[in-house]
Design a protein around this motif. Structure first.
Motif, PDB file in Angstrom:
ATOM      1  N   UNK A   1      -1.919   5.226   2.964  1.00  0.00           N
ATOM      2  CA  UNK A   1      -1.987   4.793   4.402  1.00  0.00           C
ATOM      3  C   UNK A   1      -2.398   5.849   5.234  1.00  0.00           C
ATOM      4  N   UNK A   2      -1.452   7.038   5.059  1.00  0.00           N
ATOM      5  CA  UNK A   2      -1.609   8.076   5.735  1.00  0.00           C
ATOM      6  C   UNK A   2      -3.107   8.676   5.609  1.00  0.00           C
ATOM      7  N   UNK A   3      -3.560   8.858   4.435  1.00  0.00           N
ATOM      8  CA  UNK A   3      -4.917   9.390   4.297  1.00  0.00           C
ATOM      9  C   UNK A   3      -6.012   8.438   4.969  1.00  0.00           C
ATOM     10  N   UNK A   4      -5.660   7.419   5.248  1.00  0.00           N
ATOM     11  CA  UNK A   4      -6.719   6.347   5.859  1.00  0.00           C
ATOM     12  C   UNK A   4      -6.435   6.593   7.492  1.00  0.00           C
ATOM     13  N   UNK A   5      -5.352   6.482   8.052  1.00  0.00           N
ATOM     14  CA  UNK A   5      -5.118   6.449   9.345  1.00  0.00           C
ATOM     15  C   UNK A   5      -5.336   7.732   9.978  1.00  0.00           C
TER      16      UNK A   5
ATOM     17  N   UNK B   1      -8.995   8.576  10.976  1.00  0.00           N
ATOM     18  CA  UNK B   1      -9.278   7.630  12.024  1.00  0.00           C
ATOM     19  C   UNK B   1      -8.630   8.077  13.320  1.00  0.00           C
ATOM     20  N   UNK B   2      -7.412   8.505  13.434  1.00  0.00           N
ATOM     21  CA  UNK B   2      -6.609   8.830  14.428  1.00  0.00           C
ATOM     22  C   UNK B   2      -7.450  10.284  15.222  1.00  0.00           C
ATOM     23  N   UNK B   3      -7.727  11.253  14.145  1.00  0.00           N
ATOM     24  CA  UNK B   3      -8.436  12.255  14.764  1.00  0.00           C
ATOM     25  C   UNK B   3      -9.602  11.980  15.319  1.00  0.00           C
ATOM     26  N   UNK B   4     -10.655  11.134  14.679  1.00  0.00           N
ATOM     27  CA  UNK B   4     -11.735  10.782  15.301  1.00  0.00           C
ATOM     28  C   UNK B   4     -11.600  10.282  16.561  1.00  0.00           C
TER      29      UNK B   4
ATOM     30  N   UNK C   1       1.014  -1.186   0.134  1.00  0.00           N
ATOM     31  CA  UNK C   1      -0.149  -0.070  -0.044  1.00  0.00           C
ATOM     32  C   UNK C   1       0.896   1.343   0.023  1.00  0.00           C
ATOM     33  N   UNK C   2       0.461   2.313  -0.818  1.00  0.00           N
ATOM     34  CA  UNK C   2       1.322   3.523  -0.848  1.00  0.00           C
ATOM     35  C   UNK C   2       1.394   4.279   0.438  1.00  0.00           C
ATOM     36  N   UNK C   3       2.379   4.891   0.876  1.00  0.00           N
ATOM     37  CA  UNK C   3       2.473   5.637   2.028  1.00  0.00           C
ATOM     38  C   UNK C   3       1.371   6.614   2.371  1.00  0.00           C
ATOM     39  N   UNK C   4       1.178   7.501   1.110  1.00  0.00           N
ATOM     40  CA  UNK C   4       0.356   8.464   1.273  1.00  0.00           C
ATOM     41  C   UNK C   4      -1.115   7.912   1.578  1.00  0.00           C
TER      42      UNK C   4
END
Length: 57
Positions: free
Chosen positions: A6-10, A13-16, A1-4
């Motif tokens: 993964x970051x856009x997914x995680x 979720x972390x902010x929520x 999975x592309x790093x970007x």
């Protein structure tokens, strides 16, 4: 999975999760506090907001 991707997914979720935890902590603090303390804080909020807005300018 592309790093970007993964970051856009995680990140959202972390902010929520952080917002949910902060909300739960605030609710627990309000529920444990005495009623007079909560009323005093709520009555002081407009003054606190006004002071912060003055300081920001």
């Amino acid at each position: 999975m592309d790093t970007l991707a993964l970051l856009a997914t995680v990140l959202p979720v972390a902010v929520l999760a952080a917002l949910l935890c902060a909300t739960l902590v605030c609710l627990a603090a309000i529920l444990r506090a005495h009623r007079d303390d909560v009323v005093a804080v709520l009555l002081a909020l407009p003054a606190v907001v006004a002071a912060m807005l003055r300081r920001k300018r």
